[in-house]
Every structure is written in C-alpha cells, then in structure tokens.
Design a protein around this motif. Structure first.
Motif, PDB file in Angstrom:
ATOM      1  N   GLU A 139       0.834  -1.208   0.000  1.00 25.49           N
ATOM      2  CA  GLU A 139       0.000   0.000   0.000  1.00 25.49           C
ATOM      3  C   GLU A 139       0.863   1.250   0.000  1.00 25.49           C
ATOM      4  OE1 GLU A 139      -3.243   0.530   2.748  1.00 25.49           O
ATOM      5  OE2 GLU A 139      -3.675  -1.629   2.697  1.00 25.49           O
ATOM      6  N   LYS A 140       1.876   1.280   0.873  1.00 22.32           N
ATOM      7  CA  LYS A 140       2.782   2.427   0.930  1.00 22.32           C
ATOM      8  C   LYS A 140       3.527   2.592  -0.395  1.00 22.32           C
ATOM      9  CE  LYS A 140       3.802   2.414   5.870  1.00 22.32           C
ATOM     10  NZ  LYS A 140       3.401   3.772   6.210  1.00 22.32           N
ATOM     11  N   ASN A 193       2.699   1.583  -3.425  1.00 21.80           N
ATOM     12  CA  ASN A 193       1.840   2.035  -4.520  1.00 21.80           C
ATOM     13  C   ASN A 193       1.406   3.480  -4.359  1.00 21.80           C
ATOM     14  OD1 ASN A 193       1.795  -0.170  -6.387  1.00 21.80           O
ATOM     15  ND2 ASN A 193       0.733  -1.335  -4.820  1.00 21.80           N
ATOM     16  N   ALA A 194       1.303   3.952  -3.135  1.00 15.40           N
ATOM     17  CA  ALA A 194       1.034   5.378  -2.911  1.00 15.40           C
ATOM     18  C   ALA A 194       2.229   6.211  -3.381  1.00 15.40           C
ATOM     19  CB  ALA A 194       0.728   5.637  -1.446  1.00 15.40           C
ATOM     20  N   ALA A 240       2.275   6.307  -7.216  1.00 11.63           N
ATOM     21  CA  ALA A 240       1.275   7.241  -7.761  1.00 11.63           C
ATOM     22  C   ALA A 240       1.758   8.686  -7.696  1.00 11.63           C
ATOM     23  CB  ALA A 240      -0.051   7.085  -7.018  1.00 11.63           C
ATOM     24  N   GLU A 241       2.634   8.991  -6.739  1.00  9.04           N
ATOM     25  CA  GLU A 241       3.165  10.351  -6.592  1.00  9.04           C
ATOM     26  C   GLU A 241       4.477  10.553  -7.351  1.00  9.04           C
ATOM     27  OE1 GLU A 241       1.606  12.869  -4.941  1.00  9.04           O
ATOM     28  OE2 GLU A 241      -0.060  11.447  -4.707  1.00  9.04           O
ATOM     29  N   GLU A 251       2.408  -0.526 -11.129  1.00  5.80           N
ATOM     30  CA  GLU A 251       1.963  -0.943  -9.805  1.00  5.80           C
ATOM     31  C   GLU A 251       2.871  -2.057  -9.289  1.00  5.80           C
ATOM     32  OE1 GLU A 251      -2.134  -2.633  -7.803  1.00  5.80           O
ATOM     33  OE2 GLU A 251      -1.750  -3.038  -9.912  1.00  5.80           O
TER      34      GLU A 251
END
Length: 83
Positions: free
Chosen positions: A15-16, A18-19, A22-23, A32
């Motif tokens: 989760e971290k 992929n965040a 995205a940035e 991904e």
C-alpha cells in the motif's frame, strides 16, 4: 539483522509503495507493485514490467525498473518484512 528498520506486513508495505508510485514523477497508468520480497536487507518489488511480444524490455520496462529501484532504496532504509 535489519538494524533500525521497522517490521511491516507485505500488504501494508505494498500500500505504501503504490502510494509512492502514484506520486512519482515517472508514474503512468498501470505501473503498480504487486509483490514484495526480502533479499537480505533489501526489499524487492515486483509487478508488470511491460515486456513486448518476444519478452523483451520496452521503454516502459526501464521506467518500471527505475521506480522499483527507487522504492527499494527508500523503503529498505525504513522497513523489513515481518516473518
């Protein structure tokens, strides 16, 4: 073995990661991390490398490699996978 890093579950780390993807300035749709493993003190991220029909790298492959390398450098300094 892991020094000053914090233990984290693979799902939470993805989760971290992929965040962060995205940035990232090189982000594109479809980029991904789908898996993470531990190789010594280094976190290894995996996902689609966007190979061509012959299984050869494309321009997107280089971007994916560089972003996954960025994740490994950033997140390996902070975390290790829980056993």
């Amino acid at each position: 073995m892991y020094g000053e890093t914090q233990p984290i579950e693979a799902e939470a780390l993805l989760e971290k990661a992929n965040a962060m993807i995205a940035e990232h300035e090189d982000y594109f749709v479809g980029l991904e991390a789908t898996e993470v493993g531990q190789n010594g003190n280094i976190l290894v991220f995996r996902g689609n490398y966007f190979l061509d029909e012959q299984g050869l790298p494309t321009s997107k492959s280089t971007t994916v490699f560089n972003v996954f390398k960025f994740l490994a450098l950033q997140l390996s300094a902070q975390y290790h996978l829980k056993q």
